[in-house]
Design a protein around this motif. Structure first.
Motif, PDB file in Angstrom:
ATOM      1  N   TRP A 183       1.056  -1.393   0.004  1.00 44.23           N
ATOM      2  CA  TRP A 183      -0.048  -0.344  -0.188  1.00 44.23           C
ATOM      3  C   TRP A 183       0.942   1.285  -0.518  1.00 44.23           C
ATOM      4  N   ILE A 184       2.252   1.508   0.710  1.00 44.11           N
ATOM      5  CA  ILE A 184       3.249   2.401   0.887  1.00 44.11           C
ATOM      6  C   ILE A 184       3.050   2.362  -0.642  1.00 44.11           C
ATOM      7  N   ALA A 185       4.040   1.506  -0.914  1.00 43.43           N
ATOM      8  CA  ALA A 185       4.288   1.575  -2.480  1.00 43.43           C
ATOM      9  C   ALA A 185       3.546   1.886  -3.825  1.00 43.43           C
ATOM     10  N   ALA A 186       2.050   1.533  -3.470  1.00 45.65           N
ATOM     11  CA  ALA A 186       0.975   1.836  -4.475  1.00 45.65           C
ATOM     12  C   ALA A 186       0.834   3.874  -3.824  1.00 45.65           C
ATOM     13  N   ALA A 187       0.612   3.932  -2.795  1.00 50.86           N
ATOM     14  CA  ALA A 187       1.012   5.578  -2.178  1.00 50.86           C
ATOM     15  C   ALA A 187       1.719   6.330  -3.435  1.00 50.86           C
ATOM     16  N   ALA A 188       3.037   5.284  -2.960  1.00 50.98           N
ATOM     17  CA  ALA A 188       4.209   7.076  -3.310  1.00 50.98           C
ATOM     18  C   ALA A 188       4.182   6.589  -4.729  1.00 50.98           C
ATOM     19  N   GLN A 189       3.877   5.524  -5.439  1.00 50.26           N
ATOM     20  CA  GLN A 189       3.368   5.882  -7.322  1.00 50.26           C
ATOM     21  C   GLN A 189       2.281   6.659  -7.758  1.00 50.26           C
ATOM     22  N   ALA A 190       1.388   6.999  -6.568  1.00 52.59           N
ATOM     23  CA  ALA A 190       0.549   7.631  -6.875  1.00 52.59           C
ATOM     24  C   ALA A 190       0.544   9.417  -6.837  1.00 52.59           C
ATOM     25  N   VAL A 191       1.734   9.831  -5.454  1.00 54.50           N
ATOM     26  CA  VAL A 191       2.089  10.820  -5.165  1.00 54.50           C
ATOM     27  C   VAL A 191       2.993  11.287  -6.438  1.00 54.50           C
ATOM     28  N   PHE A 192       3.750  10.239  -6.697  1.00 53.24           N
ATOM     29  CA  PHE A 192       4.648  10.998  -6.392  1.00 53.24           C
ATOM     30  C   PHE A 192       4.960  10.797  -8.597  1.00 53.24           C
ATOM     31  N   SER A 193       3.604  10.564  -8.991  1.00 52.96           N
ATOM     32  CA  SER A 193       3.761  10.047 -10.541  1.00 52.96           C
ATOM     33  C   SER A 193       3.118  11.245 -11.207  1.00 52.96           C
ATOM     34  N   GLU A 194       3.827  11.012 -13.021  1.00 49.22           N
ATOM     35  CA  GLU A 194       3.093  12.762 -13.521  1.00 49.22           C
ATOM     36  C   GLU A 194       1.834  13.714 -13.057  1.00 49.22           C
ATOM     37  N   GLN A 195       0.937  12.596 -12.637  1.00 48.95           N
ATOM     38  CA  GLN A 195      -0.249  13.517 -12.345  1.00 48.95           C
ATOM     39  C   GLN A 195      -0.759  14.168 -11.671  1.00 48.95           C
ATOM     40  N   ILE A 196      -0.019  14.463 -10.516  1.00 48.32           N
ATOM     41  CA  ILE A 196       0.548  14.954  -8.956  1.00 48.32           C
ATOM     42  C   ILE A 196       1.232  15.830  -8.912  1.00 48.32           C
ATOM     43  N   LEU A 197       2.244  15.164  -8.446  1.00 51.85           N
ATOM     44  CA  LEU A 197       3.356  16.076  -8.117  1.00 51.85           C
ATOM     45  C   LEU A 197       4.156  17.074  -9.039  1.00 51.85           C
ATOM     46  N   SER A 198       4.169  15.765  -9.907  1.00 52.54           N
ATOM     47  CA  SER A 198       5.089  16.726 -11.354  1.00 52.54           C
ATOM     48  C   SER A 198       4.058  17.675 -12.077  1.00 52.54           C
ATOM     49  N   LYS A 199       2.623  17.328 -11.544  1.00 55.16           N
ATOM     50  CA  LYS A 199       2.617  18.108 -12.325  1.00 55.16           C
ATOM     51  C   LYS A 199       1.774  19.813 -11.945  1.00 55.16           C
ATOM     52  N   TRP A 200       2.364  19.586 -10.436  1.00 54.45           N
ATOM     53  CA  TRP A 200       2.569  20.678  -9.683  1.00 54.45           C
ATOM     54  C   TRP A 200       3.297  21.524  -9.843  1.00 54.45           C
ATOM     55  N   PHE A 201       4.221  20.802 -10.021  1.00 55.62           N
ATOM     56  CA  PHE A 201       5.519  21.779 -10.028  1.00 55.62           C
ATOM     57  C   PHE A 201       5.482  22.638 -11.181  1.00 55.62           C
ATOM     58  N   ARG A 202       5.443  21.788 -12.499  1.00 51.60           N
ATOM     59  CA  ARG A 202       5.291  22.400 -13.888  1.00 51.60           C
ATOM     60  C   ARG A 202       3.937  23.171 -13.852  1.00 51.60           C
ATOM     61  N   LEU A 203       2.962  22.864 -13.295  1.00 57.88           N
ATOM     62  CA  LEU A 203       2.389  24.241 -12.981  1.00 57.88           C
ATOM     63  C   LEU A 203       2.562  25.595 -12.239  1.00 57.88           C
ATOM     64  N   GLU A 204       3.742  25.559 -11.538  1.00 57.60           N
ATOM     65  CA  GLU A 204       4.117  26.538 -10.297  1.00 57.60           C
ATOM     66  C   GLU A 204       5.400  27.156 -11.187  1.00 57.60           C
ATOM     67  N   TRP A 205       5.542  26.183 -11.414  1.00 59.24           N
ATOM     68  CA  TRP A 205       6.769  27.240 -13.105  1.00 59.24           C
ATOM     69  C   TRP A 205       6.280  28.146 -14.248  1.00 59.24           C
ATOM     70  N   LEU A 206       5.012  27.161 -14.712  1.00 54.88           N
ATOM     71  CA  LEU A 206       4.620  28.013 -15.634  1.00 54.88           C
ATOM     72  C   LEU A 206       3.900  29.378 -14.895  1.00 54.88           C
ATOM     73  N   ARG A 207       3.406  29.166 -13.831  1.00 52.02           N
ATOM     74  CA  ARG A 207       2.326  30.404 -12.755  1.00 52.02           C
ATOM     75  C   ARG A 207       3.807  31.604 -12.789  1.00 52.02           C
ATOM     76  N   MET A 208       5.031  31.120 -12.195  1.00 48.92           N
ATOM     77  CA  MET A 208       5.694  31.868 -11.950  1.00 48.92           C
ATOM     78  C   MET A 208       6.155  32.540 -12.993  1.00 48.92           C
ATOM     79  N   ARG A 209       6.705  31.591 -14.694  1.00 45.59           N
ATOM     80  CA  ARG A 209       6.688  32.565 -15.757  1.00 45.59           C
ATOM     81  C   ARG A 209       6.171  33.264 -16.763  1.00 45.59           C
ATOM     82  N   PHE A 210       4.434  33.624 -15.928  1.00 45.02           N
ATOM     83  CA  PHE A 210       3.883  34.426 -16.261  1.00 45.02           C
ATOM     84  C   PHE A 210       3.687  35.159 -16.151  1.00 45.02           C
ATOM     85  N   GLU A 211       3.856  35.683 -14.704  1.00 42.98           N
ATOM     86  CA  GLU A 211       4.173  36.284 -13.527  1.00 42.98           C
ATOM     87  C   GLU A 211       5.135  37.276 -13.959  1.00 42.98           C
ATOM     88  N   ARG A 212       6.408  36.665 -14.608  1.00 40.49           N
ATOM     89  CA  ARG A 212       7.597  37.365 -14.604  1.00 40.49           C
ATOM     90  C   ARG A 212       7.204  38.028 -15.973  1.00 40.49           C
TER      91      ARG A 212
END
Length: 160
Positions: free
Chosen positions: A126-155
């Protein structure tokens, strides 16, 4: 789902669930590639064509947006500047509203994952499945990309 099925008691159900899981992962991978490598570049090209169609009053696309760019300037370079300012303003605000939801979603997933990790009775699967969900392309990576994009738009908006 496959973690909650006892392989010894239900081998056929377990195998079916694992096969469906693998097919779902492959399907998401293919859809993600299709979006990133085919649809997104085409949409970006159409947006650029529409941008210059409006700025230069030259038809580069068969379909033009109506009322999207609303400045009254007539010189193309002035219209480009005004449209860029308008695009950066709205992009910055839209990204900021989107990132608020993503932050909350990541926080919920991260807390649930930490609870699972810190709970000694949680099965390692269950821990491995949860880690796969959290660190997947759809959660953590998506958030990082959106934060990066927001900062570029603000700049870009601040530079304008």
């Amino acid at each position: 789902m496959s973690l909650s099925i006892d392989k010894a008691l239900n081998p056929l159900v377990y195998d079916a669930v694992v096969v469906l899981f693998v097919l779902a992962v492959v399907a998401l991978f293919v859809v993600g590639l299709f979006l990133r490598l085919y649809l997104t570049p085409r949409a970006d090209d159409r947006r650029r064509q529409d941008f210059f169609t409006s700025a230069c009053n030259v038809n580069l696309t068969p379909e033009t947006t109506v009322g999207y760019y609303n400045n009254e300037l007539t010189k193309p370079i002035d219209r480009i500047a005004a449209q860029l300012f308008e695009n950066s303003f709205f992009s910055k605000n839209i990204a900021l509203s989107m990132v608020k939801f993503e932050r909350a979603k990541v926080a919920v997933y991260a807390i649930l994952w930490l609870v699972a990790v810190l709970n000694r009775s949680t099965d390692l699967g269950w821990i491995a499945a949860a880690a796969q969900a959290v660190f997947s392309e759809q959660i953590l990576s998506k958030w990082f990309r959106l934060e990066w994009l927001r900062m570029r738009f603000e700049r870009t908006f601040d530079d304008m």
